[in-house]
Enzyme design. Structure first.
Site, PDB file in Angstrom:
ATOM      1  N   ASN A   1       0.878  -1.180   0.000  1.00  0.00           N
ATOM      2  CA  ASN A   1       0.000   0.000   0.000  1.00  0.00           C
ATOM      3  C   ASN A   1       0.913   1.227   0.000  1.00  0.00           C
ATOM      4  O   ASN A   1       1.568   1.507   1.002  1.00  0.00           O
ATOM      5  CB  ASN A   1      -0.894  -0.035   1.247  1.00  0.00           C
ATOM      6  CG  ASN A   1      -1.726   1.227   1.404  1.00  0.00           C
ATOM      7  OD1 ASN A   1      -1.764   2.071   0.504  1.00  0.00           O
ATOM      8  ND2 ASN A   1      -2.387   1.359   2.541  1.00  0.00           N
TER       9      ASN A   1
ATOM     10  N   GLU B   1      -4.873  -5.190  10.401  1.00  0.00           N
ATOM     11  CA  GLU B   1      -3.839  -4.183  10.574  1.00  0.00           C
ATOM     12  C   GLU B   1      -4.063  -3.465  11.909  1.00  0.00           C
ATOM     13  O   GLU B   1      -4.843  -2.495  11.969  1.00  0.00           O
ATOM     14  CB  GLU B   1      -3.889  -3.160   9.437  1.00  0.00           C
ATOM     15  CG  GLU B   1      -3.684  -3.774   8.066  1.00  0.00           C
ATOM     16  CD  GLU B   1      -3.141  -2.752   7.066  1.00  0.00           C
ATOM     17  OE1 GLU B   1      -2.020  -2.935   6.615  1.00  0.00           O
ATOM     18  OE2 GLU B   1      -3.839  -1.760   6.786  1.00  0.00           O
TER      19      GLU B   1
ATOM     20  N   SER C   1       3.907  -2.332   9.967  1.00  0.00           N
ATOM     21  CA  SER C   1       5.364  -2.383  10.126  1.00  0.00           C
ATOM     22  C   SER C   1       5.976  -3.708   9.668  1.00  0.00           C
ATOM     23  O   SER C   1       6.897  -4.238  10.294  1.00  0.00           O
ATOM     24  CB  SER C   1       5.756  -2.060  11.567  1.00  0.00           C
ATOM     25  OG  SER C   1       5.386  -0.725  11.889  1.00  0.00           O
TER      26      SER C   1
ATOM     27  N   GLY D   1       2.970   2.088  10.635  1.00  0.00           N
ATOM     28  CA  GLY D   1       3.902   3.213  10.516  1.00  0.00           C
ATOM     29  C   GLY D   1       4.673   3.520  11.792  1.00  0.00           C
ATOM     30  O   GLY D   1       5.300   4.565  11.910  1.00  0.00           O
TER      31      GLY D   1
ATOM     32  N   HIS E   1      -9.487   0.964   5.125  1.00  0.00           N
ATOM     33  CA  HIS E   1      -8.171   1.124   5.736  1.00  0.00           C
ATOM     34  C   HIS E   1      -8.278   2.025   6.967  1.00  0.00           C
ATOM     35  O   HIS E   1      -9.072   2.967   6.992  1.00  0.00           O
ATOM     36  CB  HIS E   1      -7.183   1.721   4.727  1.00  0.00           C
ATOM     37  CG  HIS E   1      -5.776   1.659   5.223  1.00  0.00           C
ATOM     38  ND1 HIS E   1      -5.264   2.606   6.078  1.00  0.00           N
ATOM     39  CD2 HIS E   1      -4.790   0.754   5.018  1.00  0.00           C
ATOM     40  CE1 HIS E   1      -4.006   2.285   6.364  1.00  0.00           C
ATOM     41  NE2 HIS E   1      -3.693   1.167   5.732  1.00  0.00           N
TER      42      HIS E   1
ATOM     43  N   GLU F   1      -6.548   4.376   8.037  1.00  0.00           N
ATOM     44  CA  GLU F   1      -6.358   5.820   7.800  1.00  0.00           C
ATOM     45  C   GLU F   1      -7.629   6.447   7.248  1.00  0.00           C
ATOM     46  O   GLU F   1      -7.917   7.618   7.509  1.00  0.00           O
ATOM     47  CB  GLU F   1      -5.141   6.046   6.877  1.00  0.00           C
ATOM     48  CG  GLU F   1      -3.837   5.817   7.641  1.00  0.00           C
ATOM     49  CD  GLU F   1      -2.693   5.286   6.821  1.00  0.00           C
ATOM     50  OE1 GLU F   1      -2.723   5.383   5.584  1.00  0.00           O
ATOM     51  OE2 GLU F   1      -1.743   4.748   7.431  1.00  0.00           O
TER      52      GLU F   1
ATOM     53  N   LYS G   1       0.014   4.252  -0.142  1.00  0.00           N
ATOM     54  CA  LYS G   1      -0.625   5.430   0.463  1.00  0.00           C
ATOM     55  C   LYS G   1      -0.463   6.628  -0.496  1.00  0.00           C
ATOM     56  O   LYS G   1      -0.549   6.432  -1.695  1.00  0.00           O
ATOM     57  CB  LYS G   1      -0.069   5.669   1.868  1.00  0.00           C
ATOM     58  CG  LYS G   1      -0.124   4.357   2.683  1.00  0.00           C
ATOM     59  CD  LYS G   1       0.118   4.476   4.129  1.00  0.00           C
ATOM     60  CE  LYS G   1      -0.025   3.093   4.769  1.00  0.00           C
ATOM     61  NZ  LYS G   1       0.119   3.107   6.210  1.00  0.00           N
TER      62      LYS G   1
END
Ligand code: 13P
Length: 266
Positions: free
Chosen positions: A12, A183, A229, A189, A102, A104, A14
């Site tokens: 991904n 996730e 990660s 991250g 997702h 985010e 992003k």
């Protein structure tokens, strides 16, 4: 991971890499992949930003046997939905994959379990393969709520999946892929990946929940990817867990050399 389920290695990107940079990336990836055996049974997917889904980038990705997917998709094919992505347009462009839900999108853009499920429904009905993301936040894990959060997030997804599987003439999951990505938000991250045991425990719970709702057949075929990660160092250990069927890689997917090694790990 087991041989009875599709193995999927995904990246991904992003909001990174322009179309020009994406073409360069795939040129480099192809070179780095040359030193590694490519298993034809593994699905490789990259989710770049929407402006990198055009035919030039698709062609560059295809040279590496990588498919492209969208990072999001709307629940309508067209209309007054500024900045949203039409599932029908993706298919017309030759794109077969999309991410949905997702963290985010949930954290910054108001995505809910319900809107994510609506997106999944339309994407699935349009013929797209869907990677549906779930995962708990740090405070939820620390409060011992991980399983409750996963159950809550899975509820609307499984409701749609049930409808899709029972609808007469519906697309079957062996033609289309509808998979889950676990996730944990605290691992995204942060460089703080879940341990192999933590990932396996969550994946086992997710599979059990699918089993309880839709039965053994669906649960055993459902690929569940881990994201958060993932690096060249920890990918093999994660992939060895019986209920981890793939990985969804963020930051480490942006470097072709490292991602080639991750692609060689399954
Ligand atoms: P990182 O691999 O950068 O933690 O991102 C994970 C992710 O969000 C993939 O969708």
């Amino acid at each position: 991971m087991t041989d009875s389920r599709a193995r999927i290695l995904a990246g991904n990107w992003k909001m990174n890499l322009t179309p020009g940079e994406a073409i360069e990336y795939f040129g480099a990836l192809e070179k780095h992949m040359m030193g590694h055996a490519r298993k034809s049974s593994v699905h490789r997917v990259i989710f770049p930003p929407a402006y990198d889904l055009g035919t030039d980038v698709q062609r560059a990705a295809a040279a590496c046997q990588v498919e492209l997917g969208a990072q999001n998709v709307h629940w309508e094919d067209k209309g007054a939905f500024t900045a949203e992505i039409s599932p029908a347009a993706l298919v017309a462009l030759g794109i077969h994959w999309t991410l949905v839900g997702h963290s985010e999108r949930r954290q910054y853009f108001g995505e809910t379990d319900q809107t994510a499920a609506q997106r999944f429904k339309r994407a699935a009905n349009t013929g797209l393969n869907v990677m549906y993301c779930i995962g708990e936040r740090l405070q939820e894990r620390e409060a011992g709520q991980t399983q409750a959060v996963l159950s809550r997030q899975l509820g609307p997804f499984l409701g749609v999946l049930k409808e899709l599987l029972t609808k007469p003439g519906s697309a079957r999951p062996d033609k289309q892929m509808w998979c889950l990505a676990y996730e944990p938000v605290w691992a995204i991250g942060t460089g703080k990946t879940a341990t192999n045991a933590e990932a396996e425990e969550a994946h086992r719970y997710i599979r059990q929940t699918v089993w309880d709702t839709l039965g053994m057949g669906v649960a055993q075929k459902m690929s569940i990817l881990y994201g958060g990660s993932v690096t060249t160092e920890n990918v093999s250990g994660l992939m060895q867990q019986p209920n981890v069927d793939g990985v969804l890689v963020g930051g480490a997917s942006l470097k072709p050399e490292g991602f080639a090694r991750i692609l060689a790990s399954a």
